[in-house]
Design an enzyme around this catalytic site. Structure first.
Site, short mmCIF file in Angstrom:
data_model
loop_
_atom_site.label_atom_id
_atom_site.label_comp_id
_atom_site.label_asym_id
_atom_site.label_seq_id
_atom_site.Cartn_x
_atom_site.Cartn_y
_atom_site.Cartn_z
N LEU A 77 -22.36 18.21 57.71
CA LEU A 77 -21.89 19.54 57.17
C LEU A 77 -22.80 20.31 56.44
CD1 LEU A 77 -18.21 17.89 56.45
CD2 LEU A 77 -19.20 19.02 58.61
N LYS A 106 -27.93 19.49 52.62
CA LYS A 106 -28.51 19.35 51.23
C LYS A 106 -27.74 18.47 50.36
CE LYS A 106 -30.87 22.85 49.03
NZ LYS A 106 -30.85 23.91 48.10
N GLU A 129 -21.19 6.77 51.20
CA GLU A 129 -21.37 5.23 50.75
C GLU A 129 -22.41 4.68 51.95
OE1 GLU A 129 -17.46 4.49 51.70
OE2 GLU A 129 -17.10 4.08 49.58
#
Lengths: 727, 215
Positions: free
Chosen positions: A614, A617, A689
């Site tokens: 999405l 960065k 995660e």
């Protein structure tokens, strides 16, 4: 309500004009200038807040016999002292505090002192005289390994594990341990409680807003509708802030009693024992393969512990999905302990399960004289090994992660024989690990408003705990509505806004942007109808809606009052039909000082497959964080139990060691191109995660390759490595 | 690990004394241990006048002498940009500049700073007028949750000045010729913990500002 129950087809997010672009965080300027308010900092909303300080138990199990509050009550500035003797009755369901003399864990709240200033409350908290009866507690897994154990749900016994294991030409039978670990997020748990009549506003540090409203309301016995929870900015969570602790309950109760706002922050020392931690594990790995490296028996038994009713650390879970193998025995056993309550910490299960599994795979590769990358490649499987081809993975590119990473990292230069590469005083090695993390999704809602000036307001109870939720939800709205990022404002972290997924388990980004996607679809339809266009045909771009050769500026559709759409996403059974997980391959180069055994990470690469990215960065930053926490789990993180009192003795930021700047070199992250249309309409998967899943094993595999020392009791500290070097 | 839960076996330790070594523990803390029968404590401490120059503005305060510089900034002056992460000088979230030098404001009492020039994150820059280091942190994503960030930035700005002043670090090879490097930055910034672990991005931001780049 938008239901996501069939794979996504082409949709407006595919334009990728705004999504998949590395926008700076839109909350960045506020955060770098100290203007973003955290839970303890609502001085405008609570200008006269009194200060609460929690007093916590100094025994791990037993009873409060006597509690003398008279000195504290007479201390300067003290407004109230609350103990189990005068605390309001609360409901067992929830997070009740001060409800009796029984002590179930070290660090349990035993009193609250409220005063006009923090200094007065802190001083008075030292003036309580508390007599305890201490009972013998169960504080060590070692004592219980053969004792009272219960099996956790989800165990698997498939094929003929014992027979296959016994008959295989290559096998490992090894036990690893991982210690208790602490989230150690930077912002302490804190709450500011403000009552207006019978309505409570609770500014707190939490990851899921509706869990606060239901949990606090349920505990203190008021209607959920009477609570507003606000966590606009959360200073890190990692799972710790999925739970309601004494600060929230006691601030709420004290503020109601005093008729004055009360704020409470747990002290750093209290956090380690009062709040949850990742539970320790012992993991018994039995892997057997044919000469071709193909696994014929996959055995993973985890022994873990928790308070009665708790879940411990389910470290065998990922082994159900990661590799092929017809004969499988995968178990988790749970012991009852009297340590502080365990809870979810970043990638619960995988984070420490992969430490053991991926070390064992390395041991198996050595025994087979096979490259560790190849061993993982030959055991790839494109469907759920327990179910068969009827449950394929939605998108599984583990092999591509491994191949891409090996090429980029220079894996071919690795000498498979340990201890062969020197750089001055450093023995240097390389290690690899596979990574997997499940891809949960959950319902999430958003309100999107087109305002008269043509700007867009996105509002949701979603939280941003550092994950980038503000930014990616802005990107989603900008993409869907064809407006520039600068025209989008986002408000999050308020239970008064549409109920959202919150942050946890890697579900936040995918779920919350899907909610925003749903609300934007509804707004598009409303605007198209206003413009007289067919909603299915209308194109949204450059601040306008167009169909055919007709084009209308969005602003002109608004008139005097804003146009608002509220909708949410609900997920069907695609996570049942398809196994869904994010995958990665991690490569580490580690130097081990030949004289001291000190390990230093020199290079680290993660290649990640997370469906659509999405925002590269913020997604990369999530990986950096996970990778670094993975290094911490490999090399230093260790909550040490004092078995006399049943508490974590290294309860501060100096003794519970986490990686600092000097521990972490430049890290390399690569995202494979991809999209997952079975995961969500955003075609993304979780990333928060994945970074921690396997990295630690790559580091310890590199230590072994560097110096020939295999540390099976995490963390791999220099004393353990040195002991191995000297034998 | 000592798996014996009988405290008597472990001998006398400070922790043992504080938490008790018999079945019944009468006392909760060191104060009480000294004399559990201590009557009502002393009356309210007198306040002490102190004037602090914070971000160019002089504040004349009367403070409880126990107030740390951190709590004076946050709770008395409303400057909550400076964060409390541990209150023990272990995490660096509370880093501010005192007369140009970075310190952990949680380890310093406010009354020790009469007349001192204190710069907090709010004094470095605000949205719309960010300090180059603040802008570089945004550009390089040198933060995630944002809680350690003001301390990281205050620390970074002062750290670069230390280079200019020729202050060595533990990894400095040549005291006569201190060379800016990533390794030096990482060493000098290690008092500022970032659990979200934006470390590589923080180093990138510092590198850019040191190189004269303005984000």
């Amino acid at each position: 309500m938008m239901k996501f129950d069939t794979p996504a087809g082409p949709n407006p997010t595919d334009k990728l004009k705004v999504l998949d672009k590395p926008y700076d965080r839109i909350d960045g300027p506020l955060k770098v200038s100290g203007q973003a308010p955290y839970a303890y900092e609502y001085q405008d909303a609570a200008p006269n807040a009194a200060y609460g300080v929690v007093v916590t138990s100094t025994i791990g199990k037993g009873r409060i016999d006597t509690i003398d509050t008279s000195d504290a009550e007479r201390a300067p500035g003290v407004l109230m002292v609350m103990t189990h003797l005068n605390a309001p009755k609360q409901n067992d369901r929830g997070s009740p505090q001060l409800q009796g003399a029984e002590i179930k864990q070290y660090g349990q709240a035993v009193a609250l002192v409220v005063a006009n200033t923090f200094e007065q409350a802190t001083a008075a908290a030292q003036m309580l005289h508390i007599g305890y009866s201490q009972e013998k507690g169960r504080f060590s897994l070692d004592l219980l390994k053969d004792g009272e154990l219960s099996q956790r749900a989800g165990n698997v016994d498939m094929g003929d594990f014992a027979g296959a294991f016994a008959g295989a030409p290559a096998k490992v039978d090894v036990t690893y341990t991982t210690p208790n670990q602490s989230h150690a997020m930077m912002e302490p748990h804190a709450s500011t409680a403000v009552w207006h009549g019978d309505k409570l506003t609770l500014y707190l540090a939490h990851q899921v807003m509706h869990w606060v409203t239901s949990g606090v309301a349920g505990t203190i016995g008021i209607p959920e509708a009477n609570i507003r929870a606000v966590s606009a900015y959360v200073g890190g969570g990692f799972g710790s802030k999925l739970v309601i602790y004494a600060d929230a309950i006691l601030a709420s109760l004290a503020a109601r009693k005093l008729g004055r706002p009360v704020k409470i922050a747990l002290t750093r020392g209290q956090i380690f024992n009062h709040t949850t931690h990742r539970a320790q594990t012992m993991q018994h790995l039995r892997l057997a393969a044919g000469r071709d490296g193909k696994l014929v028996a996959v055995g993973h038994a985890t022994y873990t512990g928790d308070q009665p009713g708790g879940g411990g650390e389910h470290a065998s879970g990922q082994t159900k999905l990661l590799y092929a193998g017809k004969n499988r025995l995968i178990q988790t056993y749970l012991a009852e302990l009297d340590l502080p309550k365990a809870g979810a910490m970043r990638a619960p299960g995988e984070a420490v399960g992969l430490l053991a599994l991926e070390n064992a795979m390395d041991e198996l590769a050595e025994q087979l004289d096979m490259d560790p990358v190849e061993l993982r490649v030959v055991n790839d499987i494109q469907y759920d090994p327990e179910v068969g081809p009827d449950r394929p993975f939605s998108e599984r590119k583990l092999v591509q992660c491994l191949r891409t990473g090996a090429e980029r990292f220079g894996w071919s230069k690795r000498n498979p024989k340990p201890g062969q590469v020197r750089d001055g005083q450093w023995l240097v090695g390389m290690g690899v690990s596979a990574g997997i993390r499940g891809n949960p999704v959950t319902a999430s809602g958003t309100r999107v408003t087109l305002r008269p000036d043509g700007t867009v307001l996105v509002e949701s109870a979603m939280t941003d705990i550092g994950t980038g939720s503000y930014t990616i939800n802005a990107q989603t709205a900008a993409e869907m509505l064809g407006v520039p990022m600068a025209a989008v404002e986002v408000r999050l972290g308020d239970s008064a806004l549409p109920r959202a997924s919150g942050s946890g388990g890697s579900w936040g980004a995918n779920s919350s942007t899907s909610g925003t996607y749903a609300a934007c679809w509804l707004l598009r339809r409303m605007l198209a109808e206003k413009a007289g266009f067919d909603p299915e045909q209308a194109q949204f771009a450059d601040g306008a809606i167009a169909a055919g050769d007709k084009r209308v500026a969005l602003k002109s559709l608004v008139g005097g009052s804003p146009v608002t759409a509220v909708d949410s996403i609900e997920f069907g059974d695609l996570t049942k039909k398809y196994a869904q997980a994010s995958f990665g391959a991690h490569f580490a180069e580690v130097g081990v000082d030949m004289h001291t055994g000190e390990p230093r990470v020199r290079r680290l690469l993660s290649v990640c497959s997370i469906g659509r990215v999405l925002n590269p960065k913020t997604a990369r930053s999530q990986c950096l964080g996970g990778m670094t926490m993975g290094v911490g789990s490999a090399l230093m993180e260790d909550l040490i139990v004092d078995p006399r009192f049943g508490y974590f003795v290294n309860h501060d930021m100096a003794e519970y060691q986490v990686p600092v700047h000097a521990d972490i070199p430049d890290l390399d992250v690569v995202f494979l191109e991809g999209e997952d249309n079975k995961s969500s309409p955003m075609k993304a998967r979780g990333v928060g995660e994945l970074g921690i899943c396997g990295v630690g094993a790559a580091v310890t595999n590199a230590i072994y390759n560097a110096c020939g020392v295999r540390v099976r009791d995490y963390p791999a500290t220099m004393d353990k490595i040195l002991a191995g070097l000297m034998t | 690990m000592d798996q014996d839960s009988n405290p008597k076996r472990t001998g006398v330790t400070r922790r043992g004394l504080l938490a008790g070594s018999a079945a019944t523990v009468a006392l909760a803390n060191a104060h009480a241990l000294a004399d559990p029968a201590t009557p009502s404590p002393a009356p309210a401490p007198a306040t002490v006048p102190v004037s602090l120059n914070v971000n160019g503005t002089k504040h004349s305060l009367k403070l409880d002498p126990r107030v740390t510089l951190l709590d004076a900034l946050r709770e008395r002056l409303g400057l909550t940009g400076t964060k409390k992460g541990c209150d023990h000088g272990q995490c660096g979230a509370c880093t501010v500049h005192v007369n140009g030098t970075r310190i952990n404001s949680c380890l310093s009492l406010a009354v020790m700073h009469e007349g001192d020039e204190i710069t907090t994150i709010e004094g470095l820059g605000l949205p719309g007028n960010l300090h180059p280091m603040q802008a570089a942190f945004v550009k390089h994503d040198g933060f995630q949750c944002g809680y350690c960030t003001p301390g990281q930035i205050c620390s970074s700005v002062a750290m670069l000045k230390e280079f200019d002043q020729g202050v060595p670090s533990n990894v400095t090879e040549d005291l006569e010729n201190i060379v800016f490097s990533d390794e030096e930055v990482r060493e000098r910034m290690s008092g500022n913990i970032c659990r979200c672990a934006a470390y590589p991005n923080i180093v990138a931001a510092i590198r850019e500002v040191h190189g004269g780049g303005v984000a």
